[in-house]
Design a protein around this motif. Sequence first.
Motif, PDB file in Angstrom:
ATOM      1  N   ASP A   1       0.854  -1.195   0.000  1.00 26.22           N
ATOM      2  CA  ASP A   1       0.000   0.000   0.000  1.00 26.22           C
ATOM      3  C   ASP A   1       0.888   1.242   0.000  1.00 26.22           C
ATOM      4  O   ASP A   1       1.616   1.481   0.971  1.00 26.22           O
ATOM      5  CB  ASP A   1      -0.895  -0.019   1.236  1.00 26.22           C
ATOM      6  CG  ASP A   1      -1.933   1.097   1.219  1.00 26.22           C
ATOM      7  OD1 ASP A   1      -1.606   2.193   0.722  1.00 26.22           O
ATOM      8  OD2 ASP A   1      -3.043   0.878   1.723  1.00 26.22           O
ATOM      9  N   PRO A   2       0.863   2.072  -1.061  1.00 27.21           N
ATOM     10  CA  PRO A   2       1.743   3.246  -1.130  1.00 27.21           C
ATOM     11  C   PRO A   2       1.535   4.199   0.037  1.00 27.21           C
ATOM     12  O   PRO A   2       2.513   4.766   0.551  1.00 27.21           O
ATOM     13  CB  PRO A   2       1.355   3.903  -2.455  1.00 27.21           C
ATOM     14  CG  PRO A   2       0.738   2.808  -3.267  1.00 27.21           C
ATOM     15  CD  PRO A   2       0.051   1.922  -2.287  1.00 27.21           C
ATOM     16  N   ALA A   3       0.307   4.388   0.474  1.00 23.01           N
ATOM     17  CA  ALA A   3       0.048   5.322   1.568  1.00 23.01           C
ATOM     18  C   ALA A   3       0.641   4.797   2.874  1.00 23.01           C
ATOM     19  O   ALA A   3       1.255   5.556   3.647  1.00 23.01           O
ATOM     20  CB  ALA A   3      -1.454   5.552   1.716  1.00 23.01           C
ATOM     21  N   VAL A   4       0.459   3.518   3.117  1.00 22.97           N
ATOM     22  CA  VAL A   4       1.027   2.920   4.335  1.00 22.97           C
ATOM     23  C   VAL A   4       2.548   2.959   4.278  1.00 22.97           C
ATOM     24  O   VAL A   4       3.228   3.259   5.271  1.00 22.97           O
ATOM     25  CB  VAL A   4       0.525   1.473   4.514  1.00 22.97           C
ATOM     26  CG1 VAL A   4       1.212   0.812   5.701  1.00 22.97           C
ATOM     27  CG2 VAL A   4      -0.984   1.463   4.697  1.00 22.97           C
ATOM     28  N   SER A   5       3.096   2.654   3.108  1.00 26.99           N
ATOM     29  CA  SER A   5       4.551   2.689   2.944  1.00 26.99           C
ATOM     30  C   SER A   5       5.096   4.084   3.238  1.00 26.99           C
ATOM     31  O   SER A   5       6.096   4.241   3.953  1.00 26.99           O
ATOM     32  CB  SER A   5       4.912   2.258   1.515  1.00 26.99           C
ATOM     33  OG  SER A   5       6.300   2.400   1.298  1.00 26.99           O
TER      34      SER A   5
END
Length: 794
Positions: A649-653
Amino acid sequence: MPVRDVVYPLRGRDDLFGGLRSVAGQAVLVRGAEGLGKSALLTELRGASGVRLLGVRGIRAERALPFGALHRLFGAAVSGGEEAHRRLSELPEPAICWVDDAQWVDAESLAALGFAARRLDGSSVGMVLASRSGSDEFECVELAPLTDEAADLLLRDRGVPAGVRPQLVELGGGNPADLVALSAQLTPAQAAGREPVSPVLRERLAGYAARLDAMPSAERVRFLAGFLDSAASKVTQATWSAAASPADRRAAHARLASDGEGPEVLWHRAMATAAPSVPLADALAAAPAADHAASARQLERAAALTADPGVRATRLLAAADAAWQAGRPGWARLLLSRVDAEPGAVALLHGEIELRDGDPAVATHELGTAAELLPDPAEALLLAGEARRLGGDLSGYRGLARTVPAGEGLAFSHFRGLTSVYAGRHDDAVEPLEDAVRRGMADDDVAGAVWAAEAAFARGHAERAHEYSAAAVSRARLGRRHAELPWALIYLSLSAIALDRIPCARAASREGLLAPHNLRMEHLTLLGLAAALLGERAPELDEATEGNAERGLGRPAAVAAWANACLDLADDRPDDALSRLEDLASGVSGDQPVIRVLATPQLVEAAVLAERPERARAALEVFDRWTLAGAEPCWLALSHRCHALTTRDPAVSEQHFRLAIEAHRRAGGAVELARTRFAYATSLRRHRRTRDARDQLRDALRGFASVGATRFAERARAGLRATGETVSTPHRSLAGLTPQQDAITRLVAAGETNKEIARRLVISHRTVDHHLRNIFTALGVRSRVELARRVTDT
């Protein structure tokens, strides 16, 4: 040629040998004690020189025959320096005139050769002499004794067991001939360590006795006194003393006791008597000593004068401990082999020496014996536990933990806390580890502070571990505990690496290199790791490989595997790094849970780059449990970076990357912060966020450049260029060499030797060799001359 009185070791004598081969127009006398290898050096020179050779060997029987040596050299009567010079200058091609055993050359021949030597300038003739004594006629270089490392290698090549080699190294004093003779006369019981090693060379006794008998009485006494008061090896002194009559020995000691005062005079006065003197023995044992080595010598001598078996054993044991603290493990082993009482105390000290300088399995046995025999087994148990962990025997460590008496005490808390951590029961570890810290720091000894540092590190408290290990280092320095200082420096270096303080770690481990074998191996691998974290390969890493394997040293072998994995990543070989770290996790170097957990960030990075992130998840779960138990910013930052790399997940990353950067700032580490920024920028570029990536790359470049991580800095520059930003490359004056390589190149061009360069740059001779090989490869040159020419042309 070298300046007067330069000292060269016999092993690694390439500089000296090369100088002797190019001696044309000059003369040099190689001076050294009997057995150091002067004749061997001349033999090697004669066999490889490639020039005309003319030589003679001094003969003792002809020492009083005027011009006898010149006659044998030229095959005709030569009676002066001018004639000798004329005959040498008439040689039809480049030549070397050599003289072996020059101490037996008659004075007239030596003077004539000196006259000729002073007139060789500009000619094609050189002169090399080998002698046990110096001469005002010639420039002298001193052939120094072997280093302990070289002496150990000589004995290992002759098949001497590792446990006995330190004793022979101590007795031999770096004299190759003495070392070879000692190894040849070892009995099976001595080679197995069941009997003390004799310091007397039996094969030389008859010859020495005959030489003494041939001397007038007064000369004989003076000769013996000179040997007893010299820096000759212990085996040489012991053999000459054994070859002399009791009356001559007493007379020689009486001569040395005639003037002055202090421990040396007390010793000679006691040895000048026909029977042991209790008052002199007591006075010698009680005399103040300048350092641990002096204390060991005085106690050893006092023991030799002591008739009471119990007192003698106590003094020998104290002497062995002093020798060990002086950094002389071979001497300590020799002294322990003569103690026939106090088996528990002997086993404890022997076990500690084996732990630091021998076989961890032998150490475990000795320390287990000590724990059974001593009223207070705590120290023996703690050291035995360390021996188990050094070898990677975690199962044996758990078994040992079950034998520790329950109740209050440092050993019980330390074992209970570490076994809980290794089992992943971090909540159960808190109380015992905190108790181990309190108890370890309560006293002012070195070992307590080191065990406190271990306990703090096991909890994940790197800052506290660094503080306690610094206290241990301070205590060792103030108490001049030379055997314990390198041990304390290991935890100072390791905690500094954990805290991303690479220069501090390097300084600690460089200081720790002057250590017994096993501790030295640990510091070599820590230096290799510190360099690898900056993307550099340190020569110390290669040096440690054989030493780790020979002794079965699992912990430094695991650190070496971690360092090599870092280098695999730096070389864009993630599959190799992943395979290496998975081998480490499976116990190839024994079970090393601490190193395995510390290497988790590299395992995660390798798995992600190899597109196999699932292979890192189990290790990351263990790392997270340990990280949360300590809750220090340095570990939290690495945990967040690992999760940022593994999540899809880009946002979580991005959230994990930001948390990691914030934690890095609190921790204060520059290298790992830069690595996290670079990883973050890579993720941003993957999602086409070029402008945001550019900001992170600029900060990463600045961080890498600030610590000299040139390989990673170049990657950050390449990343910036890929985002469209123009980036200037720092000046590199010679074909992309690093600043240190460039400095070495300039010094080579200026004519400095590797040893001189090492001293100037405060690095090891081996490191200079390592860089030079890389420089030659990078520049496509094959010699120092070509390298100097390349510098001149730039």
